[in-house]
Scaffold this motif. Sequence first.
Motif, PDB file in Angstrom:
ATOM      1  N   ASN A 192       1.071  -1.269  -0.107  1.00 12.37           N
ATOM      2  CA  ASN A 192       0.148   0.046  -0.063  1.00 12.37           C
ATOM      3  C   ASN A 192       0.787   1.346  -0.180  1.00 12.37           C
ATOM      4  O   ASN A 192       0.290   2.084  -0.484  1.00 12.37           O
ATOM      5  N   ALA A 193       2.164   1.038   0.601  1.00 13.98           N
ATOM      6  CA  ALA A 193       3.076   2.227   0.479  1.00 13.98           C
ATOM      7  C   ALA A 193       3.700   2.537  -0.776  1.00 13.98           C
ATOM      8  O   ALA A 193       4.576   3.468  -0.826  1.00 13.98           O
ATOM      9  N   GLY A 194       3.601   1.505  -1.632  1.00 16.99           N
ATOM     10  CA  GLY A 194       4.146   1.867  -2.989  1.00 16.99           C
ATOM     11  C   GLY A 194       5.071   0.924  -3.344  1.00 16.99           C
ATOM     12  O   GLY A 194       5.796   1.064  -4.447  1.00 16.99           O
ATOM     13  N   ILE A 195       5.641  -0.228  -2.512  1.00 18.26           N
ATOM     14  CA  ILE A 195       6.412  -1.271  -2.858  1.00 18.26           C
ATOM     15  C   ILE A 195       5.904  -2.122  -3.723  1.00 18.26           C
ATOM     16  O   ILE A 195       4.811  -2.704  -3.383  1.00 18.26           O
ATOM     17  N   SER A 196       6.054  -2.449  -5.056  1.00 16.26           N
ATOM     18  CA  SER A 196       5.677  -3.372  -5.984  1.00 16.26           C
ATOM     19  C   SER A 196       5.587  -4.815  -5.422  1.00 16.26           C
ATOM     20  O   SER A 196       4.435  -5.540  -5.875  1.00 16.26           O
ATOM     21  N   GLU A 197       6.397  -5.261  -5.116  1.00 21.72           N
ATOM     22  CA  GLU A 197       6.556  -6.830  -4.605  1.00 21.72           C
ATOM     23  C   GLU A 197       7.666  -6.777  -3.572  1.00 21.72           C
ATOM     24  O   GLU A 197       8.299  -6.137  -3.288  1.00 21.72           O
ATOM     25  N   ILE A 198       7.360  -7.939  -2.743  1.00 24.41           N
ATOM     26  CA  ILE A 198       8.216  -8.179  -1.589  1.00 24.41           C
ATOM     27  C   ILE A 198       8.921  -9.810  -1.719  1.00 24.41           C
ATOM     28  O   ILE A 198       7.879 -10.656  -2.041  1.00 24.41           O
ATOM     29  N   PHE A 199      10.133 -10.071  -1.833  1.00 23.22           N
ATOM     30  CA  PHE A 199      10.577 -11.253  -2.256  1.00 23.22           C
ATOM     31  C   PHE A 199      11.232 -11.587  -0.777  1.00 23.22           C
ATOM     32  O   PHE A 199      12.231 -11.114  -0.535  1.00 23.22           O
ATOM     33  N   GLY A 200      10.945 -12.841  -0.222  1.00 23.45           N
ATOM     34  CA  GLY A 200      11.554 -13.392   0.935  1.00 23.45           C
ATOM     35  C   GLY A 200      12.675 -14.371   0.530  1.00 23.45           C
ATOM     36  O   GLY A 200      13.014 -14.536  -0.547  1.00 23.45           O
ATOM     37  N   PRO A 201      13.311 -14.595   1.684  1.00 23.92           N
ATOM     38  CA  PRO A 201      14.387 -15.603   1.460  1.00 23.92           C
ATOM     39  C   PRO A 201      14.048 -16.994   0.766  1.00 23.92           C
ATOM     40  O   PRO A 201      12.838 -17.388   0.816  1.00 23.92           O
ATOM     41  N   GLY A 202      14.908 -17.197  -0.310  1.00 21.31           N
ATOM     42  CA  GLY A 202      14.619 -18.488  -0.610  1.00 21.31           C
ATOM     43  C   GLY A 202      13.939 -18.236  -2.217  1.00 21.31           C
ATOM     44  O   GLY A 202      14.013 -19.248  -3.147  1.00 21.31           O
ATOM     45  N   THR A 203      13.558 -16.875  -2.554  1.00 18.81           N
ATOM     46  CA  THR A 203      13.123 -16.617  -3.740  1.00 18.81           C
ATOM     47  C   THR A 203      14.178 -16.745  -4.878  1.00 18.81           C
ATOM     48  O   THR A 203      15.232 -16.480  -4.739  1.00 18.81           O
ATOM     49  N   SER A 204      14.037 -17.428  -5.918  1.00 12.80           N
ATOM     50  CA  SER A 204      15.026 -17.475  -7.041  1.00 12.80           C
ATOM     51  C   SER A 204      15.207 -16.184  -7.684  1.00 12.80           C
ATOM     52  O   SER A 204      14.319 -15.447  -7.798  1.00 12.80           O
ATOM     53  N   THR A 205      16.481 -16.157  -8.313  1.00 12.13           N
ATOM     54  CA  THR A 205      16.915 -14.882  -8.712  1.00 12.13           C
ATOM     55  C   THR A 205      16.212 -14.767 -10.148  1.00 12.13           C
ATOM     56  O   THR A 205      15.664 -13.575 -10.485  1.00 12.13           O
ATOM     57  N   GLU A 206      15.835 -15.967 -10.853  1.00 15.86           N
ATOM     58  CA  GLU A 206      15.036 -15.685 -11.885  1.00 15.86           C
ATOM     59  C   GLU A 206      13.699 -15.348 -11.740  1.00 15.86           C
ATOM     60  O   GLU A 206      12.967 -14.611 -12.516  1.00 15.86           O
ATOM     61  N   THR A 207      12.970 -15.575 -10.527  1.00 18.45           N
ATOM     62  CA  THR A 207      11.674 -15.092 -10.519  1.00 18.45           C
ATOM     63  C   THR A 207      11.712 -13.547 -10.221  1.00 18.45           C
ATOM     64  O   THR A 207      10.915 -12.884 -10.691  1.00 18.45           O
ATOM     65  N   ILE A 208      12.644 -13.026  -9.637  1.00 18.93           N
ATOM     66  CA  ILE A 208      12.903 -11.673  -9.334  1.00 18.93           C
ATOM     67  C   ILE A 208      13.237 -10.752 -10.637  1.00 18.93           C
ATOM     68  O   ILE A 208      12.649  -9.851 -10.962  1.00 18.93           O
ATOM     69  N   ILE A 209      13.942 -11.585 -11.493  1.00 25.31           N
ATOM     70  CA  ILE A 209      14.390 -10.953 -12.987  1.00 25.31           C
ATOM     71  C   ILE A 209      13.075 -10.746 -13.670  1.00 25.31           C
ATOM     72  O   ILE A 209      12.779 -10.010 -14.425  1.00 25.31           O
ATOM     73  N   THR A 210      12.385 -12.096 -13.904  1.00 32.99           N
ATOM     74  CA  THR A 210      11.156 -12.063 -14.565  1.00 32.99           C
ATOM     75  C   THR A 210      10.093 -11.007 -14.160  1.00 32.99           C
ATOM     76  O   THR A 210       9.598 -10.359 -14.930  1.00 32.99           O
ATOM     77  N   PHE A 211      10.069 -10.707 -12.870  1.00 31.67           N
ATOM     78  CA  PHE A 211       9.218  -9.883 -12.260  1.00 31.67           C
ATOM     79  C   PHE A 211       9.594  -8.480 -12.682  1.00 31.67           C
ATOM     80  O   PHE A 211       8.771  -7.662 -13.198  1.00 31.67           O
ATOM     81  N   ILE A 212      10.609  -8.042 -12.694  1.00 31.85           N
ATOM     82  CA  ILE A 212      11.330  -6.875 -12.892  1.00 31.85           C
ATOM     83  C   ILE A 212      10.961  -6.594 -14.697  1.00 31.85           C
ATOM     84  O   ILE A 212      10.418  -5.556 -14.855  1.00 31.85           O
ATOM     85  N   ARG A 213      11.064  -7.471 -15.449  1.00 27.14           N
ATOM     86  CA  ARG A 213      10.889  -7.391 -16.830  1.00 27.14           C
ATOM     87  C   ARG A 213       9.371  -7.391 -17.143  1.00 27.14           C
ATOM     88  O   ARG A 213       9.166  -6.654 -18.165  1.00 27.14           O
ATOM     89  N   GLU A 214       8.689  -7.987 -16.202  1.00 26.51           N
ATOM     90  CA  GLU A 214       7.266  -7.978 -16.601  1.00 26.51           C
ATOM     91  C   GLU A 214       6.635  -6.872 -16.287  1.00 26.51           C
ATOM     92  O   GLU A 214       5.491  -6.312 -16.567  1.00 26.51           O
ATOM     93  N   ASN A 215       7.191  -5.971 -15.114  1.00 24.61           N
ATOM     94  CA  ASN A 215       6.463  -5.107 -14.398  1.00 24.61           C
ATOM     95  C   ASN A 215       7.179  -3.520 -14.551  1.00 24.61           C
ATOM     96  O   ASN A 215       6.507  -2.550 -14.039  1.00 24.61           O
ATOM     97  N   LEU A 216       8.002  -3.651 -15.376  1.00 26.78           N
ATOM     98  CA  LEU A 216       8.780  -2.313 -15.422  1.00 26.78           C
ATOM     99  C   LEU A 216       7.763  -1.297 -16.345  1.00 26.78           C
ATOM    100  O   LEU A 216       7.333  -1.789 -17.595  1.00 26.78           O
ATOM    101  N   PRO A 217       7.589  -0.255 -15.835  1.00 24.30           N
ATOM    102  CA  PRO A 217       6.820   0.667 -16.647  1.00 24.30           C
ATOM    103  C   PRO A 217       7.351   0.968 -18.292  1.00 24.30           C
ATOM    104  O   PRO A 217       8.848   0.925 -18.230  1.00 24.30           O
ATOM    105  N   SER A 218       6.657   1.029 -19.250  1.00 18.44           N
ATOM    106  CA  SER A 218       7.323   1.212 -20.532  1.00 18.44           C
ATOM    107  C   SER A 218       7.744   2.469 -20.809  1.00 18.44           C
ATOM    108  O   SER A 218       7.145   3.759 -20.089  1.00 18.44           O
TER     109      SER A 218
END
Length: 181
Positions: A155-181
């Motif tokens: 609610n404060a503006g953080i798009s996503e929170i990734f906890g311990p054990g999240t794969s780096t590929e998941t983070i990279i995919t999230f960035i690419r899919e959610n980056l404003p054009s």
Amino acid sequence: MLSNKSTVFCQAAYGKKADAESPWQFKSSYVTKTPKYQLFKGNMHKEVPVAEKKIRAMVAKPGLDGHDRGAKVIVRALRDAGMEVVYTGLRQTPEQIISAALQEDIDVLLLSILSGAHNHLFPSIVKGLQEKEMSQVLVIGGGVIPQEDIPNLKNAGISEIFGPGTSTETIITFIRENLPS
């Protein structure tokens, strides 16, 4: 006369031993006759697609947190995925992070925290980015963050929170899919 280094370069680059007075004479007299050069010359006036802009990411460690192994893993993974990455280092204030984000003209900000101060630091960084007219920056959080704190951070503006054990590929995919054009 050509140096041995120039002769080796010409032989490696063009498959022919240099016998001209300079490597530049060799290149201009030989290269213009190659099929690759003719193809290049024929395509010189055609429209060439512009290379995609690299994603500029910044990884920051706000607060008094003194552990950054996970942040360094993320930095390397983002870099290996073709992004330009800036790492601010440990113990950054929100003001330092905002200033660096502005100077580096970033597309995505990844905040990593283990100290438990995420409820105070993350929203103040988002607010500071908005004040600097950088609300288009994708802000992501990570670290040891209790599940019950995640809705308030989003609610404060953080798009996503990734906890311990999240794969780096998941983070990279999230960035690419959610980056404003």
